[in-house]
Design a protein around this motif. Structure first.
Motif, PDB file in Angstrom:
ATOM      1  N   SER A 107      -4.197  -3.079 -11.154  1.00 24.58           N
ATOM      2  CA  SER A 107      -5.072  -2.165 -11.888  1.00 24.58           C
ATOM      3  C   SER A 107      -5.380  -0.919 -11.056  1.00 24.58           C
ATOM      4  O   SER A 107      -5.895  -1.019  -9.942  1.00 24.58           O
ATOM      5  N   ILE A 108      -5.070   0.256 -11.606  1.00 24.64           N
ATOM      6  CA  ILE A 108      -5.324   1.505 -10.898  1.00 24.64           C
ATOM      7  C   ILE A 108      -6.826   1.742 -10.766  1.00 24.64           C
ATOM      8  O   ILE A 108      -7.308   2.217  -9.727  1.00 24.64           O
ATOM      9  N   ALA A 109      -7.589   1.407 -11.791  1.00 28.41           N
ATOM     10  CA  ALA A 109      -9.045   1.578 -11.727  1.00 28.41           C
ATOM     11  C   ALA A 109      -9.635   0.737 -10.591  1.00 28.41           C
ATOM     12  O   ALA A 109     -10.498   1.207  -9.823  1.00 28.41           O
ATOM     13  N   ARG A 110      -9.175  -0.512 -10.436  1.00 31.78           N
ATOM     14  CA  ARG A 110      -9.672  -1.376  -9.356  1.00 31.78           C
ATOM     15  C   ARG A 110      -9.241  -0.844  -7.988  1.00 31.78           C
ATOM     16  O   ARG A 110      -9.976  -0.947  -7.017  1.00 31.78           O
ATOM     17  N   LEU A 111      -8.037  -0.278  -7.909  1.00 28.58           N
ATOM     18  CA  LEU A 111      -7.586   0.327  -6.651  1.00 28.58           C
ATOM     19  C   LEU A 111      -8.461   1.514  -6.278  1.00 28.58           C
ATOM     20  O   LEU A 111      -8.810   1.698  -5.103  1.00 28.58           O
ATOM     21  N   PHE A 112      -8.806   2.344  -7.267  1.00 25.00           N
ATOM     22  CA  PHE A 112      -9.687   3.481  -7.003  1.00 25.00           C
ATOM     23  C   PHE A 112     -11.034   3.007  -6.455  1.00 25.00           C
ATOM     24  O   PHE A 112     -11.561   3.554  -5.488  1.00 25.00           O
ATOM     25  N   ILE A 113     -11.576   1.978  -7.101  1.00 20.68           N
ATOM     26  CA  ILE A 113     -12.866   1.442  -6.650  1.00 20.68           C
ATOM     27  C   ILE A 113     -12.730   0.861  -5.242  1.00 20.68           C
ATOM     28  O   ILE A 113     -13.603   1.056  -4.382  1.00 20.68           O
ATOM     29  N   LEU A 139      -2.194   5.867  -4.635  1.00 15.49           N
ATOM     30  CA  LEU A 139      -2.734   4.629  -5.205  1.00 15.49           C
ATOM     31  C   LEU A 139      -2.226   4.425  -6.635  1.00 15.49           C
ATOM     32  O   LEU A 139      -1.992   3.292  -7.061  1.00 15.49           O
ATOM     33  N   ILE A 140      -2.071   5.524  -7.368  1.00 15.87           N
ATOM     34  CA  ILE A 140      -1.517   5.423  -8.725  1.00 15.87           C
ATOM     35  C   ILE A 140      -0.078   4.912  -8.647  1.00 15.87           C
ATOM     36  O   ILE A 140       0.326   4.013  -9.398  1.00 15.87           O
ATOM     37  N   ALA A 147       2.657 -15.090   1.380  1.00 13.31           N
ATOM     38  CA  ALA A 147       1.700 -15.267   2.483  1.00 13.31           C
ATOM     39  C   ALA A 147       0.268 -15.393   1.978  1.00 13.31           C
ATOM     40  O   ALA A 147      -0.656 -15.619   2.770  1.00 13.31           O
ATOM     41  N   GLY A 148       0.068 -15.239   0.664  1.00 14.15           N
ATOM     42  CA  GLY A 148      -1.265 -15.378   0.084  1.00 14.15           C
ATOM     43  C   GLY A 148      -2.161 -14.180   0.298  1.00 14.15           C
ATOM     44  O   GLY A 148      -3.388 -14.285   0.252  1.00 14.15           O
ATOM     45  N   ILE A 149      -1.568 -13.003   0.515  1.00 12.99           N
ATOM     46  CA  ILE A 149      -2.351 -11.785   0.741  1.00 12.99           C
ATOM     47  C   ILE A 149      -2.671 -11.131  -0.596  1.00 12.99           C
ATOM     48  O   ILE A 149      -1.800 -10.986  -1.455  1.00 12.99           O
ATOM     49  N   ASP A 150      -3.916 -10.739  -0.780  1.00 10.11           N
ATOM     50  CA  ASP A 150      -4.383 -10.103  -2.009  1.00 10.11           C
ATOM     51  C   ASP A 150      -3.671  -8.764  -2.202  1.00 10.11           C
ATOM     52  O   ASP A 150      -3.706  -7.903  -1.319  1.00 10.11           O
ATOM     53  N   LEU A 151      -3.022  -8.556  -3.355  1.00 11.07           N
ATOM     54  CA  LEU A 151      -2.278  -7.325  -3.593  1.00 11.07           C
ATOM     55  C   LEU A 151      -3.194  -6.107  -3.687  1.00 11.07           C
ATOM     56  O   LEU A 151      -2.781  -4.989  -3.358  1.00 11.07           O
ATOM     57  N   LEU A 152      -4.433  -6.303  -4.142  1.00 10.72           N
ATOM     58  CA  LEU A 152      -5.395  -5.200  -4.174  1.00 10.72           C
ATOM     59  C   LEU A 152      -5.702  -4.747  -2.746  1.00 10.72           C
ATOM     60  O   LEU A 152      -5.658  -3.548  -2.433  1.00 10.72           O
ATOM     61  N   TRP A 153      -6.007  -5.697  -1.870  1.00 11.91           N
ATOM     62  CA  TRP A 153      -6.267  -5.383  -0.460  1.00 11.91           C
ATOM     63  C   TRP A 153      -5.039  -4.753   0.181  1.00 11.91           C
ATOM     64  O   TRP A 153      -5.148  -3.787   0.941  1.00 11.91           O
ATOM     65  N   PHE A 154      -3.856  -5.271  -0.146  1.00 10.10           N
ATOM     66  CA  PHE A 154      -2.628  -4.771   0.464  1.00 10.10           C
ATOM     67  C   PHE A 154      -2.374  -3.315   0.076  1.00 10.10           C
ATOM     68  O   PHE A 154      -1.818  -2.540   0.869  1.00 10.10           O
ATOM     69  N   GLY A 155      -2.772  -2.928  -1.130  1.00  8.44           N
ATOM     70  CA  GLY A 155      -2.612  -1.542  -1.555  1.00  8.44           C
ATOM     71  C   GLY A 155      -3.397  -0.586  -0.671  1.00  8.44           C
ATOM     72  O   GLY A 155      -2.896   0.480  -0.283  1.00  8.44           O
ATOM     73  N   ILE A 156      -4.640  -0.955  -0.346  1.00  9.27           N
ATOM     74  CA  ILE A 156      -5.457  -0.112   0.532  1.00  9.27           C
ATOM     75  C   ILE A 156      -4.888  -0.137   1.955  1.00  9.27           C
ATOM     76  O   ILE A 156      -4.851   0.896   2.633  1.00  9.27           O
ATOM     77  N   PHE A 157      -4.436  -1.304   2.383  1.00 11.20           N
ATOM     78  CA  PHE A 157      -3.834  -1.420   3.719  1.00 11.20           C
ATOM     79  C   PHE A 157      -2.632  -0.493   3.850  1.00 11.20           C
ATOM     80  O   PHE A 157      -2.506   0.259   4.832  1.00 11.20           O
ATOM     81  N   ILE A 158      -1.747  -0.518   2.863  1.00 10.55           N
ATOM     82  CA  ILE A 158      -0.525   0.284   2.963  1.00 10.55           C
ATOM     83  C   ILE A 158      -0.849   1.777   2.954  1.00 10.55           C
ATOM     84  O   ILE A 158      -0.203   2.581   3.651  1.00 10.55           O
ATOM     85  N   VAL A 159      -1.899   2.178   2.222  1.00 18.57           N
ATOM     86  CA  VAL A 159      -2.293   3.585   2.218  1.00 18.57           C
ATOM     87  C   VAL A 159      -2.847   3.990   3.586  1.00 18.57           C
ATOM     88  O   VAL A 159      -2.545   5.081   4.092  1.00 18.57           O
ATOM     89  N   LEU A 160      -3.635   3.136   4.209  1.00 14.96           N
ATOM     90  CA  LEU A 160      -4.157   3.433   5.540  1.00 14.96           C
ATOM     91  C   LEU A 160      -3.028   3.579   6.563  1.00 14.96           C
ATOM     92  O   LEU A 160      -3.053   4.478   7.416  1.00 14.96           O
ATOM     93  N   VAL A 161      -2.036   2.710   6.476  1.00 13.14           N
ATOM     94  CA  VAL A 161      -0.915   2.791   7.412  1.00 13.14           C
ATOM     95  C   VAL A 161      -0.110   4.061   7.160  1.00 13.14           C
ATOM     96  O   VAL A 161       0.320   4.737   8.111  1.00 13.14           O
TER      97      VAL A 161
END
Length: 435
Positions: A171-177, A161-162, A358-372
């Motif tokens: 924001s790394i803090a927001r990604l952690f949350i 995530l970092i 595509a209008g996808i939230d980059l914060l959401w996409f960060g968690i998505f990519i980690v799950l994949v």
């Protein structure tokens, strides 16, 4: 030369170099240099020097070696034994019994390690011999460890995530949350499946347990869980509460892990040196990959590949859901041949423009990519967690992969859930930013 042919040439060149075992960082630098030359920009040395400096001096990256060091210190303490002894009395009567120790131990250790491989190796060394001795299904013991070991990538503080936060300027803090609720969701899915399996396969579980499950034993065991849970709570709580930045929290975590190691009698001169060298090696490897990725991104910018690709994707008129489906398959396939960090740094520069369009939230996409990427860690032929567990058990890699298959599918379910209900990812960061 036509840009399409340049793109094909660079992709084939990268694939050939990776196939022959060239380091990922060297591959990225070489392909970046070739891209600049093909774009008729011959200032390769100057661009590499300035690009490397910019990639390596980001203040956000300071948290990376500190969190790695924290995990290395705790890797060499009695933490894993204490986790097993602390959790076992609470889980002896739950359907699935001590198989849940794998899941919860990995979840807890992931919060202080940040590494998938370290989580699987540390917990596996401790739990697998004990579960085998007590007569648990070896296939299920391996499966729960393989699946739960991937939690090190998601549950904060996560190294990947970092890396994503720095590459995508999120924001790394927001990604952690944002990673907290999806991490808990995965733990619940894993434990729910294990309970159902335990209820349907009672013959593959020991009829009795050697663990004392009395209430006095349970409350006594809390003393073993308190140090590590206290460290986790303090580190993550300081970030979630807005009291510290991730870098400051990482420094607190290192200090706390050293104190914890000293209190358990595990902090020797040799273990301190080993932990420091392990952190330096890992941080340098990741840093070098980031430098190579930044240089390749620079080269692709000169060639105009990211913007052209984004325009091409936009011209296809794909809905965000279809785009996510395609990217899921793409990342899983790529993750079969590369480690998670390499997947992120290799693809972020190319993928983000189309994700933004595509209008996808980059914060959401960060968690998505980690799950994949988590899914790819337990996918043959090069799922890193599969190799870690194979080395622990001596089992065939396909046996380990088959045991991990249900958990691969459960991670896929989690991806579907966060896609259908994106609030699972965005709720906590949005709420805390308002607060």
């Amino acid at each position: 030369m036509d840009m399409t042919w340049i793109s094909i040439l660079l992709a084939v060149g990268m694939l050939v170099m990776l196939t022959f075992g060239v380091w990922v960082s060297f591959t990225l630098i070489a392909i970046g240099g070739l891209g600049l030359i093909l774009s008729e920009n011959y200032q390769v040395g100057m661009l590499f020097a300035t690009g490397s400096w910019g990639a390596a001096t980001s203040w956000s990256l300071t948290a990376l070696p500190l969190f790695i060091w924290m995990g290395e210190v705790l890797f060499r303490t009695r933490l894993s034994e204490d986790l097993f002894e602390g959790l076992a009395p609470w889980l002896g009567k739950v359907p699935g019994k001590l198989l849940h120790v794998n899941i919860l131990s990995c979840g807890i250790f992931a919060a202080v390690s940040g590494s998938s491989a370290a989580t699987a190796a540390t917990i596996g060394r401790m739990t697998l011999p004990e579960l085998r001795k007590q007569g648990y299904s070896e296939r299920m013991a391996i499966g729960t460890l393989a699946g739960s070991g991937t939690l090190g990538l998601l549950i904060p503080p996560s190294i990947i995530l970092i890396v994503y936060g720095v590459a995508a300027e999120v924001s790394i803090a927001r990604l952690f949350i944002a990673g907290a609720l999806p991490g808990l969701l995965l733990i619940c899915l894993f434990m729910g499946f294990t309970m159902i399996w335990g209820h349907l396969h009672k013959d593959e579980l020991p009829s009795t347990t050697t663990q004392d499950t009395s209430w006095s034993a349970r409350f006594k065991s809390l003393g073993k869980l308190l140090p590590v849970t206290g460290l986790i709570g303090f580190v993550l709580g300081s970030i979630y509460g807005g009291l510290t930045t991730p870098t400051e929290a990482a420094a607190i975590g290192v200090t706390g892990s050293l104190i914890l190691a000293a209190c358990t009698g595990s902090l020797t001169r040799q273990s301190f040196i080993d932990s420091l060298l392990g952190a330096v090696k890992s941080a340098c490897m990741i840093g070098f990959i980031l430098i190579g990725a930044h240089f390749l991104t620079l080269a692709m910018g000169f060639l105009g590949i990211p913007s052209a690709l984004a325009q091409w994707i936009a011209s296809l008129g794909l809905s965000p859901i279809v785009l996510i489906l395609y990217l899921t398959v793409f990342f899983v396939v790529l993750g079969c041949f590369l480690d998670g960090i390499s997947v992120v740094v290799l693809t972020v520069a190319v993928v983000l423009p189309m994700v933004k369009s595509a209008g996808i939230d980059l914060l959401w996409f960060g968690i998505f990519i980690v799950l994949v990427v988590e899914m790819s860690q337990i996918t043959p032929p090069v799922g890193f967690n599969l190799f870690v567990i194979q080395s622990l058990t001596g089992k065939n890699i396909l046996y380990v992969a088959k045991a991990a298959l249900p958990f691969f599918l459960l991670i896929a379910v989690a991806i579907i859930l966060i896609t259908w209900f994106p609030e699972i990812v965005t709720y906590l960061p949005t709420t805390m930013s308002k607060g």
